[in-house]
Design a protein around this motif. Structure first.
Motif, PDB file in Angstrom:
ATOM      1  N   ALA A  74      -9.687  -0.978  -1.690  1.00 36.77           N
ATOM      2  CA  ALA A  74     -10.253  -2.256  -2.257  1.00 36.77           C
ATOM      3  C   ALA A  74      -9.301  -3.411  -2.362  1.00 36.77           C
ATOM      4  CB  ALA A  74     -10.555  -1.638  -3.668  1.00 36.77           C
ATOM      5  N   THR A  75      -8.318  -3.060  -2.084  1.00 40.43           N
ATOM      6  CA  THR A  75      -7.165  -4.255  -2.245  1.00 40.43           C
ATOM      7  C   THR A  75      -6.140  -3.856  -1.161  1.00 40.43           C
ATOM      8  OG1 THR A  75      -5.828  -5.644  -3.533  1.00 40.43           O
ATOM      9  CG2 THR A  75      -5.869  -3.396  -4.020  1.00 40.43           C
ATOM     10  N   LEU A  76      -5.277  -4.906  -0.623  1.00 40.06           N
ATOM     11  CA  LEU A  76      -4.103  -4.580   0.060  1.00 40.06           C
ATOM     12  C   LEU A  76      -2.898  -5.432  -0.404  1.00 40.06           C
ATOM     13  CD1 LEU A  76      -6.035  -4.815   3.482  1.00 40.06           C
ATOM     14  CD2 LEU A  76      -5.045  -2.634   2.463  1.00 40.06           C
ATOM     15  N   GLN A  77      -1.968  -4.691  -0.264  1.00 36.60           N
ATOM     16  CA  GLN A  77      -0.689  -5.231  -1.064  1.00 36.60           C
ATOM     17  C   GLN A  77       0.378  -5.948  -0.275  1.00 36.60           C
ATOM     18  OE1 GLN A  77       0.985  -2.609  -4.397  1.00 36.60           O
ATOM     19  NE2 GLN A  77       0.724  -1.036  -2.566  1.00 36.60           N
ATOM     20  N   ARG A  78       0.302  -6.079   1.314  1.00 37.00           N
ATOM     21  CA  ARG A  78       0.839  -6.939   2.170  1.00 37.00           C
ATOM     22  C   ARG A  78      -0.097  -7.898   2.911  1.00 37.00           C
ATOM     23  NH1 ARG A  78       6.253  -5.034   4.238  1.00 37.00           N
ATOM     24  NH2 ARG A  78       5.276  -5.715   6.254  1.00 37.00           N
ATOM     25  N   PRO A  79       0.520  -9.128   3.309  1.00 38.04           N
ATOM     26  CA  PRO A  79      -0.242 -10.058   3.861  1.00 38.04           C
ATOM     27  C   PRO A  79      -0.525  -9.514   5.384  1.00 38.04           C
ATOM     28  CG  PRO A  79       2.125 -10.702   3.926  1.00 38.04           C
ATOM     29  CD  PRO A  79       2.010  -9.418   2.817  1.00 38.04           C
ATOM     30  N   PRO A  80      -1.341  -9.986   6.092  1.00 34.41           N
ATOM     31  CA  PRO A  80      -1.884  -9.380   7.355  1.00 34.41           C
ATOM     32  C   PRO A  80      -0.871  -9.881   8.428  1.00 34.41           C
ATOM     33  CG  PRO A  80      -3.153 -11.319   6.772  1.00 34.41           C
ATOM     34  CD  PRO A  80      -2.231 -11.136   5.545  1.00 34.41           C
ATOM     35  N   PRO A  81      -0.583  -9.068   9.272  1.00 37.97           N
ATOM     36  CA  PRO A  81       0.367  -9.220  10.308  1.00 37.97           C
ATOM     37  C   PRO A  81       0.059 -10.869  11.125  1.00 37.97           C
ATOM     38  CG  PRO A  81      -1.078  -7.605  10.919  1.00 37.97           C
ATOM     39  CD  PRO A  81      -1.300  -7.819   9.475  1.00 37.97           C
TER      40      PRO A  81
ATOM     41  N   THR B 291       4.058  -4.016  12.931  1.00 41.88           N
ATOM     42  CA  THR B 291       3.460  -3.056  12.002  1.00 41.88           C
ATOM     43  C   THR B 291       4.021  -1.566  12.637  1.00 41.88           C
ATOM     44  OG1 THR B 291       1.602  -2.629  13.445  1.00 41.88           O
ATOM     45  CG2 THR B 291       1.368  -4.285  11.746  1.00 41.88           C
ATOM     46  N   SER B 292       3.687  -0.585  11.515  1.00 42.18           N
ATOM     47  CA  SER B 292       4.138   0.962  11.834  1.00 42.18           C
ATOM     48  C   SER B 292       3.641   1.562  10.675  1.00 42.18           C
ATOM     49  CB  SER B 292       5.849   0.928  11.463  1.00 42.18           C
ATOM     50  OG  SER B 292       6.225   0.652   9.938  1.00 42.18           O
ATOM     51  N   GLU B 293       3.759   2.855  10.630  1.00 43.55           N
ATOM     52  CA  GLU B 293       3.165   3.600   9.648  1.00 43.55           C
ATOM     53  C   GLU B 293       3.729   3.392   8.345  1.00 43.55           C
ATOM     54  OE1 GLU B 293       2.675   8.438   8.241  1.00 43.55           O
ATOM     55  OE2 GLU B 293       3.931   7.972  10.187  1.00 43.55           O
ATOM     56  N   ALA B 294       5.000   2.975   8.133  1.00 42.14           N
ATOM     57  CA  ALA B 294       5.778   2.732   6.811  1.00 42.14           C
ATOM     58  C   ALA B 294       5.040   1.136   6.451  1.00 42.14           C
ATOM     59  CB  ALA B 294       7.096   2.303   6.978  1.00 42.14           C
ATOM     60  N   THR B 295       4.571   0.355   7.228  1.00 43.39           N
ATOM     61  CA  THR B 295       4.309  -0.953   6.834  1.00 43.39           C
ATOM     62  C   THR B 295       2.621  -0.683   6.197  1.00 43.39           C
ATOM     63  OG1 THR B 295       3.432  -1.443   8.959  1.00 43.39           O
ATOM     64  CG2 THR B 295       5.698  -2.398   8.339  1.00 43.39           C
ATOM     65  N   MET B 296       2.056   0.122   7.063  1.00 44.39           N
ATOM     66  CA  MET B 296       0.623   0.510   6.721  1.00 44.39           C
ATOM     67  C   MET B 296       0.765   1.159   5.223  1.00 44.39           C
ATOM     68  SD  MET B 296      -2.103   3.137   8.584  1.00 44.39           S
ATOM     69  CE  MET B 296      -1.083   4.587   7.735  1.00 44.39           C
ATOM     70  N   LEU B 297       1.508   2.132   5.159  1.00 46.92           N
ATOM     71  CA  LEU B 297       1.599   2.689   3.728  1.00 46.92           C
ATOM     72  C   LEU B 297       1.871   1.844   2.594  1.00 46.92           C
ATOM     73  CD1 LEU B 297       3.262   6.051   4.732  1.00 46.92           C
ATOM     74  CD2 LEU B 297       0.791   5.618   3.880  1.00 46.92           C
ATOM     75  N   GLN B 298       2.831   0.784   3.061  1.00 42.63           N
ATOM     76  CA  GLN B 298       3.176  -0.405   1.867  1.00 42.63           C
ATOM     77  C   GLN B 298       1.970  -1.250   1.472  1.00 42.63           C
ATOM     78  OE1 GLN B 298       6.714  -2.017   3.656  1.00 42.63           O
ATOM     79  NE2 GLN B 298       7.795  -0.228   3.228  1.00 42.63           N
ATOM     80  N   THR B 299       1.068  -1.341   2.675  1.00 43.13           N
ATOM     81  CA  THR B 299      -0.216  -2.301   2.438  1.00 43.13           C
ATOM     82  C   THR B 299      -1.207  -1.876   1.916  1.00 43.13           C
ATOM     83  OG1 THR B 299       0.491  -3.154   4.875  1.00 43.13           O
ATOM     84  CG2 THR B 299      -1.841  -3.434   3.881  1.00 43.13           C
ATOM     85  N   LEU B 300      -1.353  -0.313   2.029  1.00 38.84           N
ATOM     86  CA  LEU B 300      -2.554   0.161   1.066  1.00 38.84           C
ATOM     87  C   LEU B 300      -2.273   0.188  -0.380  1.00 38.84           C
ATOM     88  CD1 LEU B 300      -3.015   3.522   3.491  1.00 38.84           C
ATOM     89  CD2 LEU B 300      -4.497   1.502   3.342  1.00 38.84           C
ATOM     90  N   PRO B 301      -3.449   0.499  -1.124  1.00 43.04           N
ATOM     91  CA  PRO B 301      -3.359   0.491  -2.529  1.00 43.04           C
ATOM     92  C   PRO B 301      -2.440   1.492  -3.029  1.00 43.04           C
ATOM     93  CG  PRO B 301      -5.615   0.215  -1.835  1.00 43.04           C
ATOM     94  CD  PRO B 301      -4.791   0.648  -0.578  1.00 43.04           C
ATOM     95  N   PRO B 302      -1.609   1.417  -4.342  1.00 39.83           N
ATOM     96  CA  PRO B 302      -0.844   2.393  -4.842  1.00 39.83           C
ATOM     97  C   PRO B 302      -1.514   3.280  -5.513  1.00 39.83           C
ATOM     98  CG  PRO B 302      -0.981   0.333  -6.187  1.00 39.83           C
ATOM     99  CD  PRO B 302      -1.643  -0.096  -4.990  1.00 39.83           C
ATOM    100  N   ILE B 303      -0.983   4.531  -5.931  1.00 41.16           N
ATOM    101  CA  ILE B 303      -1.589   5.618  -6.281  1.00 41.16           C
ATOM    102  C   ILE B 303      -2.677   5.597  -7.471  1.00 41.16           C
ATOM    103  CG2 ILE B 303      -1.215   7.911  -7.457  1.00 41.16           C
ATOM    104  CD1 ILE B 303       1.798   7.863  -5.869  1.00 41.16           C
TER     105      ILE B 303
END
Length: 667
Positions: A563-570, A576-588
């Motif tokens: 529904a939302t994303l927390q980091r700007p698009p690359p 990008t990496s798995e870590a940046t993807m998880l930081q981009t996805l909404p929190p818990i």
């Protein structure tokens, strides 16, 4: 003396009984009966009770009945839900008076005999007066309000409980929603999810928390969401099948070249464009709008362009993604040949944009808000005795109630969408809906025209189109039969002043009097009325089912539709990496609320009424009632066909199976 045999049918719903005295008065062309007490201490729910009303002489043809229910001494005032009254006259004629509403006051209520009458068919002053009084009261009860600039108008109400009783949820539906909401949120609270603003540490953590809460399809999406074919499949048969279109010429702001993309079998992009094998989804409605701030953190919303290719094996695959509308060095075109996380991140931004476009345009605007105008216009302008009222009223059930709830719990100041979605900011939300409304055309609301205009007649594996077109044709045939029964020629349509007021009201309040929409401003011919009434029924039932029922299937696994994303698009590849993807996805906690909402909105109520089922008998004449039976038979046949087809599909498409299509926008 002559006797009239009066049979009263009380509904079987909870609280439909009454202990208050009920009186009836029969009104005919030759006079009225006395106001007569229906001698029952209690009229029980589900009861069918017969009484006698005696008159000195025959009343002639019965035109209407008057009913009132008075509180008696110390007995409590209560509401009584009456389905219909059937009267057998001394001449052995049977008159049926449809009611289907709550009577909860001490006023006199008038109900017309069930034979449908257009305004110019009224041949008694009694009937004409009753018609005028009914509409006068309705226009006082159902008033317009403009909640949001640039969007369709809505009913003026102070919350769902201020609506007339017959427009509110049943006790059953109210209880089920309250219980589901409370238990779902309580479970999330106990798991510590609702108050946890931390990011997910891994995709496995999401799986562990929501294990055993999915549907078969949401579980399948969880397993395959990274795969390109499923990403592409959702443009055709996911929650938002209304955006994709064939592309013969690339937009100037999407500079994909032949050497960028790989096309199998020695072809290239230019050749595939010419051959009609390229498709485009353009999220330009979202361009340049500020994203929401969620829990103090700036969110991000993009306006992507997505290019898709139909391969020789008929599988649709994405071949290029640009995340912003204006080409620039910091706005790269992402390709399947890029690194795993570059390409996956680009797809995640597209899916997040699709969430906003789907919820605000395809779902909220094009079904809920338009349906609300159809409902209010119907109630304000067509009396119960009008044939079009009888045809359309089953498709209005619960719509005003669910919309009132949505304005508070979803898009109100404390709503889930407002507080947890990237497009939830008021300015952004209103701008998206205003842009969407200005781009709506009448043709886009009629699925045969919409499919033709998007040039999607022959794209393979497009089950929304296949099932939707069959449903449209079945509805059209039914509507045509009913309307042609009452309107024998075009002159009768043009002459119906109530009909003209109804469509003028819709043109003004749904489409804000914008002539470029192509919405009729008046009706001059029978085919015009048939097509418009078909569109209304299709929108309120089939189109809503197509964009609503799969919400949890495709949103239940959050990474597939955030529904939302927390980091700007690359802004460049290789970052990008798995870590940046998880930081981009909404929190818990944002994930938890979004998934709970999608689950609730996708649930089928136990008092669900499928398309083609008419528990309320508004038509009295034999031919319309026979047409209803034939309508249901054709829908049942289509359901069998769809189920047979689905047996061979890896992902069965069930949203437009008539058994899963509700008669109205009710959730």
């Amino acid at each position: 003396m002559v006797d009239y045999e009066v049979t009263v049918y009380t509904d079987d719903r909870v609280n439909a009984s009454t202990v208050n005295p009920v009186h009836i008065k029969l009104v005919g062309t030759n006079g009225d009966s006395e106001r007569t007490w229906l001698k029952s201490l209690i009229i029980f729910r589900g009861s069918v009770t017969t009484y006698t009303v005696s008159c000195p002489n025959s009343l002639g043809h019965l035109v209407l009945i008057e009913l009132d229910k008075w509180q008696f001494f110390l007995l409590p005032g209560d509401a009584w839900f009456l389905n219909k009254v059937e009267i057998k006259s001394p001449e052995k004629d049977i008159y049926i008076f449809p009611v289907y509403c709550w009577i909860n006051d001490s006023e006199t209520h008038r109900f017309r005999e069930g034979t449908a009458l257009k305004v110019f068919d009224e041949n008694s002053s009694i009937g004409q007066y009753a018609r005028e009084q009914e509409l006068s009261q309705r226009r006082a009860d159902y008033r317009w309000n403009s909640y949001y600039p640039g969007t369709p108008h809505a009913i003026k109400a102070d919350g769902a409980l201020s609506l007339p009783d017959e427009l509110q949820f049943s006790f059953t539906k109210t209880t089920e929603i309250a219980f589901s909401t409370a238990t779902g949120l309580a479970e999330l609270q106990l798991k510590g999810l609702l108050d946890n603003p931390e990011n997910w540490e891994s995709l496995d953590d999401i799986n562990d928390v929501f294990r055993h809460k999915g549907t078969p399809l949401s579980d399948y999406v969880q397993e395959h969401w990274k795969e390109d074919w499923l990403f592409a499949y959702q443009f055709l048969n996911g929650g938002n099948p209304t955006l994709i279109r064939r592309c013969k010429t690339l937009p100037e702001n999407f500079p994909v070249t032949d050497d960028m993309v790989f096309i199998p079998d020695g072809s290239n992009l230019s050749q595939e464009l010419t051959q009609g094998n390229i498709y485009l989804s353009d999220y330009k409605n979202l361009d340049g709008l500020p994203a929401n701030i969620v829990q103090g953190i700036q969110q991000y919303l993009t306006a992507p362009l997505v290019l898709l290719h139909k391969r020789p094996d008929d599988k649709l695959m994405p071949i290029a993604i640009q995340l912003k509308q204006t080409p620039a060095e910091d706005n790269p075109i992402f390709l399947p040949t890029d690194s795993t996380y570059d390409w996956l991140t680009a797809k995640i931004f597209v899916r997040s944009a699709d969430f906003s476009e789907h919820q605000l345009n395809a779902h909220l605007l094009r079904t809920h808000l338009l349906a609300e105008v159809f409902v209010v216009s119907l109630l304000r302008n067509l009396p119960m005795v009008h044939p079009l009222y009888k045809l359309l009223i089953p498709h209005t059930r619960y719509t005003l109630h669910i919309n009132e709830i949505g304005r508070i719990r979803l898009i109100g100041p404390t709503g889930v969408f407002t507080n947890f979605a990237a497009a939830g900011g008021r300015e952004t939300m209103l701008k998206i809906m205003a842009r969407s409304l200005s781009s709506i055309t009448y043709r886009s609301l009629c699925i045969p025209d919409d499919i033709a205009d998007r040039d999607l007649q022959d794209v393979p594996n497009f089950y929304y189109r296949d099932d939707g077109l069959q449903l449209w044709n079945i509805i059209f045939k039914f509507v045509q039969g009913v309307i042609q029964y009452y309107y024998k020629n075009d002159k009768k349509v043009a002459r119906d002043s109530e009909l003209q007021t109804w469509i003028a009201d819709i043109f003004e309040h749904a489409f804000l009097s914008q002539p470029q929409t192509g919405i009729p401003q008046r009706f001059t011919a029978v085919p015009e009325l048939v097509k418009f009434a078909t569109m209304v029924i299709f929108t309120c039932s089939c189109q809503h089912a197509a964009v609503n029922n799969g919400q949890f299937d495709f949103c239940g696994w959050m990474p597939n539709t955030p529904a939302t994303l927390q980091r700007p698009p690359p802004t460049e590849k290789g970052t990008t990496s798995e870590a940046t993807m998880l930081q981009t996805l909404p929190p818990i906690n944002v994930t938890a609320r979004g998934m709970a909402t999608a689950w609730l909105l996708s649930r089928q109520s136990s008092d669900f009424v499928p398309l083609g089922h008419y528990p309320e008998e508004h038509f009295s004449e034999a031919i319309p009632r026979q047409l209803q039976k034939e309508f249901k038979v054709e829908l049942d046949r289509l359901s069998i066909t769809i189920n047979e087809r689905n047996k061979s599909l890896e992902i069965p498409y069930t949203y437009l199976d008539p058994k899963n299509v509700e008669n109205s926008v009710a959730i």
